[in-house]
Write a protein that holds these residues in place. Structure first.
Motif, PDB file in Angstrom:
ATOM      1  N   ASN A  66      66.504   9.575  52.731  1.00  0.00           N
ATOM      2  CA  ASN A  66      66.179  10.281  51.481  1.00  0.00           C
ATOM      3  C   ASN A  66      67.376  10.284  50.527  1.00  0.00           C
ATOM      4  O   ASN A  66      67.219  10.112  49.317  1.00  0.00           O
ATOM      5  CB  ASN A  66      65.730  11.716  51.766  1.00  0.00           C
ATOM      6  CG  ASN A  66      64.291  11.754  52.280  1.00  0.00           C
ATOM      7  OD1 ASN A  66      63.536  10.798  52.081  1.00  0.00           O
ATOM      8  ND2 ASN A  66      63.907  12.826  52.930  1.00  0.00           N
ATOM      9  N   PHE A 115      69.757   5.644  44.936  1.00  0.00           N
ATOM     10  CA  PHE A 115      69.163   4.446  44.315  1.00  0.00           C
ATOM     11  C   PHE A 115      68.544   4.828  42.973  1.00  0.00           C
ATOM     12  O   PHE A 115      68.746   4.164  41.957  1.00  0.00           O
ATOM     13  CB  PHE A 115      68.118   3.862  45.278  1.00  0.00           C
ATOM     14  CG  PHE A 115      67.366   2.676  44.742  1.00  0.00           C
ATOM     15  CD1 PHE A 115      67.984   1.443  44.571  1.00  0.00           C
ATOM     16  CD2 PHE A 115      66.015   2.780  44.408  1.00  0.00           C
ATOM     17  CE1 PHE A 115      67.281   0.344  44.081  1.00  0.00           C
ATOM     18  CE2 PHE A 115      65.312   1.693  43.918  1.00  0.00           C
ATOM     19  CZ  PHE A 115      65.948   0.478  43.757  1.00  0.00           C
ATOM     20  N   LEU A 150      69.751  -2.501  44.906  1.00  0.00           N
ATOM     21  CA  LEU A 150      68.715  -2.981  45.827  1.00  0.00           C
ATOM     22  C   LEU A 150      69.265  -3.559  47.145  1.00  0.00           C
ATOM     23  O   LEU A 150      68.739  -3.217  48.205  1.00  0.00           O
ATOM     24  CB  LEU A 150      67.796  -3.978  45.110  1.00  0.00           C
ATOM     25  CG  LEU A 150      66.484  -4.287  45.820  1.00  0.00           C
ATOM     26  CD1 LEU A 150      65.666  -3.036  46.098  1.00  0.00           C
ATOM     27  CD2 LEU A 150      65.657  -5.262  44.985  1.00  0.00           C
ATOM     28  N   GLU A 160      64.826   1.142  59.878  1.00  0.00           N
ATOM     29  CA  GLU A 160      63.720   0.532  60.643  1.00  0.00           C
ATOM     30  C   GLU A 160      64.087   0.387  62.114  1.00  0.00           C
ATOM     31  O   GLU A 160      63.295   0.710  62.996  1.00  0.00           O
ATOM     32  CB  GLU A 160      63.375  -0.855  60.079  1.00  0.00           C
ATOM     33  CG  GLU A 160      62.557  -0.803  58.808  1.00  0.00           C
ATOM     34  CD  GLU A 160      62.409  -2.178  58.152  1.00  0.00           C
ATOM     35  OE1 GLU A 160      62.573  -3.203  58.839  1.00  0.00           O
ATOM     36  OE2 GLU A 160      62.145  -2.221  56.937  1.00  0.00           O
ATOM     37  N   VAL A 185      45.166   3.115  60.410  1.00  0.00           N
ATOM     38  CA  VAL A 185      46.233   3.537  59.504  1.00  0.00           C
ATOM     39  C   VAL A 185      46.910   2.319  58.883  1.00  0.00           C
ATOM     40  O   VAL A 185      47.187   1.338  59.581  1.00  0.00           O
ATOM     41  CB  VAL A 185      47.310   4.383  60.235  1.00  0.00           C
ATOM     42  CG1 VAL A 185      48.371   4.861  59.244  1.00  0.00           C
ATOM     43  CG2 VAL A 185      46.706   5.576  60.936  1.00  0.00           C
ATOM     44  N   HIS A 199      56.374  -0.271  51.837  1.00  0.00           N
ATOM     45  CA  HIS A 199      57.043   0.814  52.572  1.00  0.00           C
ATOM     46  C   HIS A 199      56.230   1.160  53.825  1.00  0.00           C
ATOM     47  O   HIS A 199      55.061   1.505  53.707  1.00  0.00           O
ATOM     48  CB  HIS A 199      57.165   2.060  51.697  1.00  0.00           C
ATOM     49  CG  HIS A 199      58.044   1.870  50.504  1.00  0.00           C
ATOM     50  ND1 HIS A 199      57.562   1.395  49.299  1.00  0.00           N
ATOM     51  CD2 HIS A 199      59.374   2.073  50.319  1.00  0.00           C
ATOM     52  CE1 HIS A 199      58.558   1.325  48.440  1.00  0.00           C
ATOM     53  NE2 HIS A 199      59.669   1.721  49.019  1.00  0.00           N
ATOM     54  N   ILE A 230      58.043   2.666  56.902  1.00  0.00           N
ATOM     55  CA  ILE A 230      58.808   3.411  57.912  1.00  0.00           C
ATOM     56  C   ILE A 230      58.080   4.712  58.270  1.00  0.00           C
ATOM     57  O   ILE A 230      57.865   5.016  59.450  1.00  0.00           O
ATOM     58  CB  ILE A 230      60.253   3.684  57.405  1.00  0.00           C
ATOM     59  CG1 ILE A 230      61.002   2.351  57.263  1.00  0.00           C
ATOM     60  CG2 ILE A 230      60.992   4.629  58.346  1.00  0.00           C
ATOM     61  CD1 ILE A 230      62.341   2.442  56.540  1.00  0.00           C
ATOM     62  N   VAL A 275      54.086   7.958  61.705  1.00  0.00           N
ATOM     63  CA  VAL A 275      52.766   8.590  61.799  1.00  0.00           C
ATOM     64  C   VAL A 275      51.944   7.930  62.915  1.00  0.00           C
ATOM     65  O   VAL A 275      51.363   8.602  63.767  1.00  0.00           O
ATOM     66  CB  VAL A 275      52.030   8.507  60.435  1.00  0.00           C
ATOM     67  CG1 VAL A 275      50.578   8.912  60.554  1.00  0.00           C
ATOM     68  CG2 VAL A 275      52.736   9.368  59.393  1.00  0.00           C
ATOM     69  N   LEU A 323      53.990   4.960  49.114  1.00  0.00           N
ATOM     70  CA  LEU A 323      55.268   5.540  48.681  1.00  0.00           C
ATOM     71  C   LEU A 323      55.525   5.332  47.199  1.00  0.00           C
ATOM     72  O   LEU A 323      56.468   5.876  46.646  1.00  0.00           O
ATOM     73  CB  LEU A 323      56.416   4.888  49.472  1.00  0.00           C
ATOM     74  CG  LEU A 323      56.890   5.526  50.784  1.00  0.00           C
ATOM     75  CD1 LEU A 323      57.833   6.669  50.548  1.00  0.00           C
ATOM     76  CD2 LEU A 323      55.749   5.986  51.643  1.00  0.00           C
ATOM     77  N   LEU A 324      54.702   4.498  46.577  1.00  0.00           N
ATOM     78  CA  LEU A 324      54.929   4.187  45.162  1.00  0.00           C
ATOM     79  C   LEU A 324      53.907   4.917  44.301  1.00  0.00           C
ATOM     80  O   LEU A 324      52.710   4.924  44.635  1.00  0.00           O
ATOM     81  CB  LEU A 324      54.799   2.681  44.921  1.00  0.00           C
ATOM     82  CG  LEU A 324      55.809   1.778  45.629  1.00  0.00           C
ATOM     83  CD1 LEU A 324      55.427   0.313  45.461  1.00  0.00           C
ATOM     84  CD2 LEU A 324      57.219   2.021  45.090  1.00  0.00           C
ATOM     85  N   ILE A 363      42.210  10.375  55.366  1.00  0.00           N
ATOM     86  CA  ILE A 363      43.436  11.173  55.258  1.00  0.00           C
ATOM     87  C   ILE A 363      44.472  10.347  54.504  1.00  0.00           C
ATOM     88  O   ILE A 363      44.588   9.146  54.729  1.00  0.00           O
ATOM     89  CB  ILE A 363      43.951  11.637  56.645  1.00  0.00           C
ATOM     90  CG1 ILE A 363      45.273  12.406  56.513  1.00  0.00           C
ATOM     91  CG2 ILE A 363      44.107  10.491  57.629  1.00  0.00           C
ATOM     92  CD1 ILE A 363      45.651  13.193  57.764  1.00  0.00           C
ATOM     93  N   VAL A 364      45.169  11.014  53.579  1.00  0.00           N
ATOM     94  CA  VAL A 364      46.169  10.313  52.770  1.00  0.00           C
ATOM     95  C   VAL A 364      47.546  10.951  52.954  1.00  0.00           C
ATOM     96  O   VAL A 364      47.664  12.149  53.215  1.00  0.00           O
ATOM     97  CB  VAL A 364      45.790  10.325  51.265  1.00  0.00           C
ATOM     98  CG1 VAL A 364      44.581   9.455  50.994  1.00  0.00           C
ATOM     99  CG2 VAL A 364      45.544  11.737  50.741  1.00  0.00           C
TER     100      VAL A 364
END
Ligand code: B1M
Length: 213
Positions: free
Chosen positions: A48, A54, A61, A72, A95, A103, A105, A110, A150-151, A177-178
């Protein structure tokens, strides 16, 4: 002792040091730390902080990629160590990370926690087209379709997934589920998803509720 290790995990991710990050993951597990605690207090705050730097233009990048690689590899080791719980509810879940988004990770964590809780899970990977979510769900006889993003630009794909399910006459057959960093309960309500989860543990709770209801 563990506080020191959490700090070292954060530093290893910030430096993008894969060797150090994997050593810390192994050391933490050897010392008997809870894998999810090691993730939540060490590695996740680390990645995070990378994201924050970033965004602020203090990291570029290539450094983000190094940090992501370190994350990862550490995640792989930690996911493999998540203890399996006795399954209380059986359930089949698909999933994936939506199309346009690489993304994975968080999605991988999950998936690992879902499996550890006894759910039968098919992970369709990242950058997964909507048809893949639906086809794989049909193929496995899933009850639940879970999508991660993630975007902010790809959140809309979660909405399109809901619409595709309606158009195919399949919406009532599945619970959805989101999740993902920019996703909220409000977004889930707005697009008509059945549940939102803020993290992997919450995901397990919500999937159990969906299966029970
Ligand atoms: Co990128 N990235 N990235 N990135 N990246 C973010 C998301 C960003 C917020 C960074 C920033 O600017 N602060 C930003 C998005 C901005 C926005 O959309 N508003 C961003 C950007 C811009 C990009 C690129 C566009 C950069 C570029 O190329 N210029 C590019 C996108 C490419 C693409 O997808 N098309 C890109 C690329 C990458 C890497 C490949 C380098 C790498 C990803 C590697 C990988 O995943 N294999 C990467 C990384 C690592 C990040 C950050 C730093 C960390 C993400 C992460 O792994 N978090 C991220 C910043 C951030 O989020 N703080 C950032 C840790 C993970 C455990 O958390 O994924 O949130 P998370 O998952 C949690 C919960 O959200 C929840 O449970 C998980 C576990 O607790 N959850 C679910 C997630 N999915 C769920 C599903 C569920 C339930 C719960 O049910 C189904």
């Amino acid at each position: 002792m563990s506080a020191k290790l959490f700090k070292e995990a954060i530093e290893a991710i910030l430096k993008g040091d894969t060797g150090r990050a994997t050593d810390i993951a192994k050391q933490g597990l050897d010392e008997g730390l809870n894998p999810l605690e090691l993730m939540d207090k060490g590695f996740i705050p680390g990645i995070n902080q990378v994201g924050d730097q970033f965004e602020a233009g203090r990291l570029f990048l290539p450094q983000l990629v190094y940090s992501a690689n370190a994350m990862e590899k550490a995640t792989e080791i930690i996911n493999a160590a998540i203890p399996a719980e006795q399954a209380t509810v059986a359930g089949k879940v698909i999933v994936g990370t939506v199309e346009g988004d690489v993304h994975d990770i968080g999605k991988t964590i999950v998936v690992a926690l879902f499996k550890a809780n006894g759910f039968d899970v098919v992970d369709i990977g990242r950058d997964a087209p909507i048809e893949r979510f639906i086809n794989e769900a049909e193929k496995m006889g899933a009850q639940i379709i879970g999508s991660s993003t993630l975007l902010t630009t790809t959140m809309v794909v979660q909405k399109q997934l809901e619409q595709e399910l309606i158009q195919a006459g399949l919406r009532a057959k599945y619970k959805t589920i989101v999740g993902g960093a920019p996703v909220t309960q409000r977004w889930a309500d707005r697009i008509g998803a059945d549940a939102y989860a803020q993290d992997a543990g919450d995901g397990v709770k919500k999937v159990k509720q969906l299966l029970a209801g």
